[in-house]
Design a protein around this motif. Structure first.
Motif, short mmCIF file in Angstrom:
data_model
loop_
_atom_site.label_atom_id
_atom_site.label_comp_id
_atom_site.label_asym_id
_atom_site.label_seq_id
_atom_site.Cartn_x
_atom_site.Cartn_y
_atom_site.Cartn_z
N THR A 30 0.84 -1.19 0.00
CA THR A 30 0.00 0.00 0.00
C THR A 30 0.88 1.25 0.00
OG1 THR A 30 -1.78 -1.16 1.13
CG2 THR A 30 -1.79 1.25 1.27
N GLU A 31 1.90 1.26 0.83
CA GLU A 31 2.83 2.39 0.90
C GLU A 31 3.57 2.57 -0.43
OE1 GLU A 31 5.08 5.61 2.42
OE2 GLU A 31 3.27 4.65 3.19
N ILE A 32 3.99 1.49 -1.04
CA ILE A 32 4.69 1.56 -2.33
C ILE A 32 3.76 2.13 -3.40
CG2 ILE A 32 5.68 0.14 -4.18
CD1 ILE A 32 6.73 -1.67 -1.77
N ALA A 33 2.52 1.67 -3.43
CA ALA A 33 1.54 2.18 -4.40
C ALA A 33 1.32 3.68 -4.20
CB ALA A 33 0.23 1.43 -4.28
N ASN A 80 7.37 -9.90 -4.97
CA ASN A 80 6.45 -9.87 -3.83
C ASN A 80 5.87 -8.52 -3.45
OD1 ASN A 80 6.63 -12.71 -2.58
ND2 ASN A 80 8.76 -12.15 -3.00
N MET A 81 6.50 -7.45 -3.82
CA MET A 81 6.10 -6.15 -3.28
C MET A 81 5.43 -5.21 -4.26
SD MET A 81 6.57 -5.88 -0.05
CE MET A 81 5.89 -7.52 0.04
N TRP A 82 5.66 -5.35 -5.55
CA TRP A 82 4.98 -4.44 -6.48
C TRP A 82 3.49 -4.65 -6.37
CZ3 TRP A 82 7.57 -0.58 -7.71
CH2 TRP A 82 8.84 -0.63 -8.26
N ALA A 84 0.91 -5.17 -8.20
CA ALA A 84 0.82 -5.53 -9.61
C ALA A 84 -0.32 -4.83 -10.35
CB ALA A 84 0.69 -7.04 -9.75
N GLU A 85 -1.47 -4.74 -9.71
CA GLU A 85 -2.59 -4.10 -10.39
C GLU A 85 -2.33 -2.62 -10.63
OE1 GLU A 85 -3.13 -3.53 -6.07
OE2 GLU A 85 -2.67 -5.26 -7.31
N ARG A 86 -1.45 -2.01 -9.84
CA ARG A 86 -1.14 -0.60 -9.99
C ARG A 86 -0.01 -0.39 -10.99
NH1 ARG A 86 -2.90 2.34 -5.51
NH2 ARG A 86 -2.55 4.12 -6.84
N CYS A 87 0.96 -1.30 -11.04
CA CYS A 87 2.11 -1.11 -11.92
C CYS A 87 1.69 -1.02 -13.38
CB CYS A 87 3.12 -2.24 -11.75
SG CYS A 87 4.08 -2.06 -10.25
N SER A 88 0.78 -1.88 -13.80
CA SER A 88 0.38 -1.86 -15.20
C SER A 88 -0.35 -0.56 -15.53
CB SER A 88 -0.51 -3.06 -15.51
OG SER A 88 -1.67 -3.02 -14.72
N ASP A 89 -0.95 0.08 -14.54
CA ASP A 89 -1.64 1.35 -14.76
C ASP A 89 -0.68 2.52 -14.87
OD1 ASP A 89 -3.99 -0.06 -14.51
OD2 ASP A 89 -4.33 0.55 -12.44
N ARG A 90 0.56 2.34 -14.43
CA ARG A 90 1.51 3.45 -14.35
C ARG A 90 2.30 3.66 -15.64
NH1 ARG A 90 -0.07 6.65 -11.20
NH2 ARG A 90 1.95 7.56 -11.05
N ILE A 99 11.26 0.49 -13.01
CA ILE A 99 12.51 -0.06 -12.50
C ILE A 99 12.62 -1.47 -13.04
CG2 ILE A 99 13.81 -0.69 -10.44
CD1 ILE A 99 12.10 1.40 -8.93
N VAL A 100 13.73 -1.80 -13.64
CA VAL A 100 13.90 -3.11 -14.24
C VAL A 100 14.69 -4.00 -13.28
CG1 VAL A 100 14.82 -4.38 -16.21
CG2 VAL A 100 13.87 -2.09 -16.53
N PRO A 101 14.14 -5.14 -12.86
CA PRO A 101 14.87 -6.02 -11.96
C PRO A 101 16.01 -6.74 -12.68
CG PRO A 101 12.84 -7.05 -12.59
CD PRO A 101 12.82 -5.65 -13.18
N THR A 102 17.00 -7.10 -11.93
CA THR A 102 18.11 -7.89 -12.44
C THR A 102 17.90 -9.32 -11.99
OG1 THR A 102 19.55 -5.98 -12.18
CG2 THR A 102 20.62 -8.12 -12.43
N PRO A 103 17.97 -10.30 -12.90
CA PRO A 103 17.77 -11.68 -12.48
C PRO A 103 18.89 -12.16 -11.58
CG PRO A 103 18.43 -11.58 -14.79
CD PRO A 103 18.24 -10.17 -14.32
N PRO A 104 18.60 -13.10 -10.65
CA PRO A 104 19.65 -13.60 -9.77
C PRO A 104 20.67 -14.42 -10.54
CG PRO A 104 17.64 -14.84 -9.46
CD PRO A 104 17.32 -13.72 -10.41
N ARG A 105 21.89 -14.43 -10.05
CA ARG A 105 22.94 -15.23 -10.65
C ARG A 105 22.73 -16.70 -10.27
NH1 ARG A 105 28.58 -13.78 -8.72
NH2 ARG A 105 27.58 -14.48 -6.84
N ALA A 106 23.07 -17.59 -11.18
CA ALA A 106 23.01 -19.01 -10.87
C ALA A 106 24.03 -19.30 -9.77
CB ALA A 106 23.32 -19.83 -12.11
N GLY A 107 23.59 -20.03 -8.76
CA GLY A 107 24.49 -20.43 -7.68
C GLY A 107 24.78 -19.34 -6.68
N SER A 108 24.02 -18.24 -6.69
CA SER A 108 24.29 -17.18 -5.73
C SER A 108 23.88 -17.65 -4.35
CB SER A 108 23.54 -15.90 -6.11
OG SER A 108 22.15 -16.12 -6.10
N ARG A 109 24.51 -17.07 -3.35
CA ARG A 109 24.26 -17.49 -1.98
C ARG A 109 23.01 -16.81 -1.44
NH1 ARG A 109 26.23 -13.91 1.96
NH2 ARG A 109 27.46 -12.23 1.09
#
Length: 114
Positions: A30-33, A80-82, A84-90, A99-109
């Motif tokens: 809610t705060e993020i939206a 988990n936090m976007w 979603a229903e609001r992001c597509s409206d923006r 903001i574009v997420p970066t995928p996790p590296r294979a084998g990251s800790r």
């Protein structure tokens, strides 16, 4: 928004959410939206600083944190936090995400706040 880091560390530690954590997650979304509505660029700046301060300061690095932790936090946030229903409206159709997420590296800790 230290609540985000707390929620992330709990999700990582136990792998599931309690009722209180679910309520906290909804409050964070809610705060993020609301922040997206006010100023999406400021939200991006806030999130960048949050990740930097939690994982990429000299103190955090000396304590064992690193880029893989920042990436894992971002992946968790993106999934988990976007509100979603609001992001597509923006965005205009076909526009890049705010903001574009970066995928996790294979084998990251596993990440998390200590």
């Amino acid at each position: 928004m230290n609540a985000l880091l707390l929620l992330y560390s709990r999700d990582e530690a136990i792998g599931r959410r309690s009722a209180a954590a679910t309520q906290l997650a909804e409050s964070c979304r809610t705060e993020i939206a609301a922040r997206m509505d006010i100023d999406a660029r400021a939200l991006g700046t806030f999130l960048t600083r949050l990740v930097r301060d939690a994982y990429l300061t000299e103190e955090a690095i000396e304590g064992g944190a690193g880029i893989e932790d920042a990436c894992e936090f971002w992946t968790w946030f993106d999934q988990n936090m976007w509100p979603a229903e609001r992001c597509s409206d923006r965005r205009e159709p076909g526009a890049s995400p705010i903001i574009v997420p970066t995928p996790p590296r294979a084998g990251s800790r596993p990440g998390g706040v200590t």
